[in-house]
Design an enzyme around this catalytic site. Structure first.
Site, PDB file in Angstrom:
ATOM      1  CG  ASP A  99      -6.000  -3.233   0.472  1.00 47.07           C
ATOM      2  OD1 ASP A  99      -6.036  -2.832   1.643  1.00 47.07           O
ATOM      3  OD2 ASP A  99      -5.970  -4.443   0.153  1.00 47.07           O
ATOM      4  CG  HIS A 100      -7.980   0.770  -5.906  1.00 53.07           C
ATOM      5  ND1 HIS A 100      -8.917   1.542  -6.531  1.00 53.07           N
ATOM      6  CD2 HIS A 100      -6.868   0.880  -6.673  1.00 53.07           C
ATOM      7  CE1 HIS A 100      -8.413   2.083  -7.632  1.00 53.07           C
ATOM      8  NE2 HIS A 100      -7.187   1.703  -7.743  1.00 53.07           N
ATOM      9  CG  PHE A 101      -6.963   4.630  -3.398  1.00 50.34           C
ATOM     10  CD1 PHE A 101      -5.662   4.225  -3.699  1.00 50.34           C
ATOM     11  CD2 PHE A 101      -7.787   5.055  -4.431  1.00 50.34           C
ATOM     12  CE1 PHE A 101      -5.205   4.274  -5.005  1.00 50.34           C
ATOM     13  CE2 PHE A 101      -7.323   5.096  -5.738  1.00 50.34           C
ATOM     14  CZ  PHE A 101      -6.032   4.706  -6.036  1.00 50.34           C
TER      15      PHE A 101
END
Lengths: 167, 131
Positions: A33-35
């Site tokens: 999710d990052h990123f």
């Protein structure tokens, strides 16, 4: 919760300097999710890795008798992104140590490349914040944490390099 | 190591800029460490460590910043004010400055105002001259 954010120590000079390795992998879920599509290790977690490296160095210096808590990030400057597959070297040095606290300086490198400079302060909380009481047991340095030193620090015998690194 | 007060001030200013992340023009002689420069408890240790390096001397934290040990001793504090014994202790410990107005109303909430940039300069000055 205690979690370990470094993989091993490769050098440990009691009371002076410690060098740890952190392998970054895409199996770490937060990187999804990052990123999305551009995985970068959060810089806060680079600070955590340095805090663990330097924190264990500071704790070992007083034989793990003190509860060592990260108290201040004096400096955190980042020069490059850290990506999955990178092997970070965390090099921490004790600058000053007193009964109440310690200050450390540190560098994170990837090969020849300087990734970050991170200087920290740790508080020995029983010696500080006078009047406040903390639990008897040392909740900072659990056995899991201390196990990181197996092989690199033989029975508190001061400085050493792991056997695998010796000729 | 002989240093003039101005030279000491310059070094102290640099230490405080680095330790507290303030601008050098904020670090005036009269600025209070907590009120004006926003220092918190761990910052005092950071400042002590940095001063030790800058002036190559040992600085016991209790000597430069005795407030915490005073405030935690019931003999020295009563009803939010320093007692006579507390005031004497404070004057002994901080003999390198004049505590002035504070003596008339030794409210512990105002104790922080004694710790100014000048206080550090005077302390270092007294240590260097005594050496």
């Amino acid at each position: 919760m205690r979690w370990i954010w470094i993989d091993k120590f490769v050098e440990f000079h009691s009371g002076e300097r410690a060098v740890a390795v952190k392998n970054v992998t895409l199996a770490e879920e937060h990187l999804h999710d990052h990123f999305p599509g551009f995985a970068v290790m959060p810089e806060t977690l680079c600070i955590e890795a340095m805090a663990q490296t330097a924190g264990i160095l500071v704790g070992e210096a007083k034989n793990f008798q003190e509860k060592v808590i990260l108290a201040k990030i004096k400096k955190a400057v980042f020069y490059h992104y850290v990506k999955p597959g990178d092997t970070l070297i965390l090099d921490a040095k004790i600058e000053s140590i007193a009964p109440e606290a310690a200050s450390t300086s540190g560098k994170i490198t990837l090969g020849e490349k300087l990734i970050a400079e991170i200087d920290l302060m740790f508080s020995h909380i029983d010696q500080n914040l006078a009047g406040k009481k903390f639990p008897e047991e040392n909740f900072v340095f659990t056995d899991t944490f201390k196990s990181l030193l197996q092989g690199v620090l033989v029975d508190g015998a001061g400085s050493s390099t792991p056997e695998s690194e010796q000729n | 190591m002989a240093m003039s007060r101005d030279e000491i001030f310059g070094e102290v200013q640099e230490v405080l800029v680095d330790a507290l992340g303030v601008d050098d023009d904020e670090v005036t002689a009269e600025a209070t460490l907590m009120g004006d420069l926003g220092a918190e408890s761990i910052d005092f240790l950071d400042i002590v460590f940095r001063l030790e390096k800058a002036f190559e001397m040992k600085i016991p934290r209790e000597e430069l910043f005795p407030a915490e040990s005073l405030m935690n001793n019931p003999d020295f504090v009563n009803n939010g004010k320093l007692t006579e014994t507390g005031l004497t202790e404070l004057k002994n410990k901080m003999s390198y400055i004049e505590i002035g107005e504070f003596e008339k109303d030794p409210d512990i909430n105002k104790l922080g105002d004694l710790f100014t940039v000048n206080t550090i300069v005077s302390y270092i000055d007294s240590k260097l001259n005594a050496a």
